[in-house]
Design an enzyme around this catalytic site. Structure first.
Site, PDB file in Angstrom:
ATOM      1  N   ASP A  41     -20.495 -91.300  44.622  1.00 39.36           N
ATOM      2  CA  ASP A  41     -20.999 -90.560  45.782  1.00 39.36           C
ATOM      3  C   ASP A  41     -19.851 -89.757  46.386  1.00 39.36           C
ATOM      4  O   ASP A  41     -19.042 -90.276  47.146  1.00 39.36           O
ATOM      5  CB  ASP A  41     -21.574 -91.518  46.828  1.00 39.36           C
ATOM      6  CG  ASP A  41     -22.196 -90.760  48.004  1.00 39.36           C
ATOM      7  OD1 ASP A  41     -21.903 -89.546  48.157  1.00 39.36           O
ATOM      8  OD2 ASP A  41     -22.968 -91.369  48.759  1.00 39.36           O
ATOM      9  N   HIS A  65     -17.186 -88.416  53.645  1.00 37.14           N
ATOM     10  CA  HIS A  65     -16.496 -89.702  53.627  1.00 37.14           C
ATOM     11  C   HIS A  65     -14.994 -89.598  53.373  1.00 37.14           C
ATOM     12  O   HIS A  65     -14.300 -90.591  53.335  1.00 37.14           O
ATOM     13  CB  HIS A  65     -17.146 -90.605  52.576  1.00 37.14           C
ATOM     14  CG  HIS A  65     -18.629 -90.700  52.760  1.00 37.14           C
ATOM     15  ND1 HIS A  65     -19.197 -91.334  53.850  1.00 37.14           N
ATOM     16  CD2 HIS A  65     -19.665 -90.190  52.042  1.00 37.14           C
ATOM     17  CE1 HIS A  65     -20.519 -91.227  53.774  1.00 37.14           C
ATOM     18  NE2 HIS A  65     -20.823 -90.536  52.694  1.00 37.14           N
ATOM     19  N   ILE A  72     -16.492 -91.055  57.747  1.00 41.58           N
ATOM     20  CA  ILE A  72     -17.131 -92.363  57.924  1.00 41.58           C
ATOM     21  C   ILE A  72     -17.347 -93.034  56.560  1.00 41.58           C
ATOM     22  O   ILE A  72     -17.357 -92.365  55.529  1.00 41.58           O
ATOM     23  CB  ILE A  72     -18.479 -92.249  58.672  1.00 41.58           C
ATOM     24  CG1 ILE A  72     -19.465 -91.356  57.908  1.00 41.58           C
ATOM     25  CG2 ILE A  72     -18.261 -91.732  60.087  1.00 41.58           C
ATOM     26  CD1 ILE A  72     -20.882 -91.370  58.484  1.00 41.58           C
ATOM     27  N   GLY A 100     -22.850 -95.589  53.975  1.00 40.72           N
ATOM     28  CA  GLY A 100     -23.767 -96.670  54.333  1.00 40.72           C
ATOM     29  C   GLY A 100     -23.917 -97.647  53.164  1.00 40.72           C
ATOM     30  O   GLY A 100     -23.926 -98.859  53.338  1.00 40.72           O
TER      31      GLY A 100
END
Ligand SMILES: *[C@@H]1O[C@H](CO)[C@@H](O)[C@H](O)[C@H]1NC(C)=O
Length: 305
Positions: free
Chosen positions: A187, A192, A207, A210
């Site tokens: 990903d 990120h 961040i 998830g």
């Protein structure tokens, strides 16, 4: 957004192959450590296993909603909303996979659009169905297009019990967690890792994914209620309710109800719930009491608020 058009989309299947080292890099990305998790990190371990949540890697590759007619995709507005995974057999230690995508619906949540997609993964060579997952991708600001608010095929979260948790595990993430997770999961969303891109998306800093947090939560439940044995894993459902900054500590609170383990994951430094109303279904439960007691961890959590 045009849900009817999206639902008619039948893209080519996506092919994904992995070797043991790929599954190990993924395991490192979701916080496996030598002390308790060597069997996920060492290919010659007598009980070498692949974490069931590794299926998000082929799932993501196949989730080509970027190209889907009826979906006006904007990468800078995309957040992972929810995830459901159901596995029918433990993942082989290496495999060639084929994954099929179907858009279930595009829901109108007002503040945004929730794109529900089913990804079904097969062993390419034997044809055996290995797992299915439902991604819930949230596109901020793309709501109010007159679509449905709910859909019967949506895999739903279940509220956690109201009593105190039966077990709590905490684990720090590293400041480099997202960078490692990108490599393990494939990903590569710049949200990120790229500070400028994160700012464009409305965040102060990059961040954590998830699905990386979900990997930590999954490990915590497997460790506490399944003797760290992936063959006991049947299904998981999570909702991502708040972002995690790499370096923060994750605290997973767990409740047993038969073979269903309810859980939620919080950030220790802020007390915020980041994975809410999660549950994991196991074939059977082997409870292993965490070394640190529930009250130690929850007291610490309370004093850090
Ligand atoms: C998506 O998966 C759910 C759960 O397995 C199922 O009920 C539904 O029929 C699937 N929908 C599509 C379009 O594949």
């Amino acid at each position: 957004m045009d849900a009817a058009q999206a639902k008619a989309y039948k893209p080519e299947d996506a092919f994904f192959s992995y070797k043991q080292r790929d599954a190990i890099i993924y395991a490192l990305g979701v916080g496996c450590a030598v002390k308790d998790d060597l069997k996920f990190l060492y290919e010659s371990h007598e009980d070498f296993q692949v974490l069931p949540t590794y299926v998000v890697a082929p799932g993501l590759l196949a989730n080509s909603i970027t190209d889907c007619p009826g979906i006006e995709f904007e990468l800078a507005k995309i957040l992972h909303g929810e995830q459901y995974i159901e596995v029918y057999a433990p993942l082989p230690t290496e495999a060639d996979l084929r994954t099929e995508l179907r858009v279930v619906d595009v829901l109108d949540k007002g503040s945004g659009a929730l794109i529900l997609s089913n990804l079904t993964t097969f062993d390419k060579n034997s044809g055996k169905k290995l797992c299915m997952q439902q991604f819930g991708t949230f596109q901020v600001g793309s709501g109010k297009f007159g679509g449905a608010k709910t859909c019967p095929e949506e895999k739903k979260c279940v509220p956690i019990p109201e009593r105190a948790p039966d077990a709590v595990l905490e684990q720090a993430t590293s400041v480099d967690q997202a960078v490692l997770y990108r490599m393990g999961s494939g990903d590569l969303n710049p949200l990120h890792v790229d500070p400028m891109f994160a700012k464009m998306s409305g965040f102060k800093t990059p961040i954590l994914h998830g699905l990386c947090t979900m990997g930590f939560s999954t490990r915590h439940v497997l460790k506490t209620f399944a003797n760290n044995d992936v063959s006991k894993f049947k299904a998981i459902k999570v909702r991502f309710s708040s972002p995690v900054i790499p370096g923060q500590t994750l605290v997973t609170e767990m409740w047993q109800e038969g073979n269903r383990i309810h859980f939620q994951t919080k950030v220790k430094e802020t007390g915020k719930i980041v994975v809410s109303n999660g549950h994991m279904d196991l074939t059977d439960v082997v409870f292993r009491k965490p070394e640190v007691s529930v009250s130690d961890i929850t007291n610490n959590l309370a004093s850090s608020l």
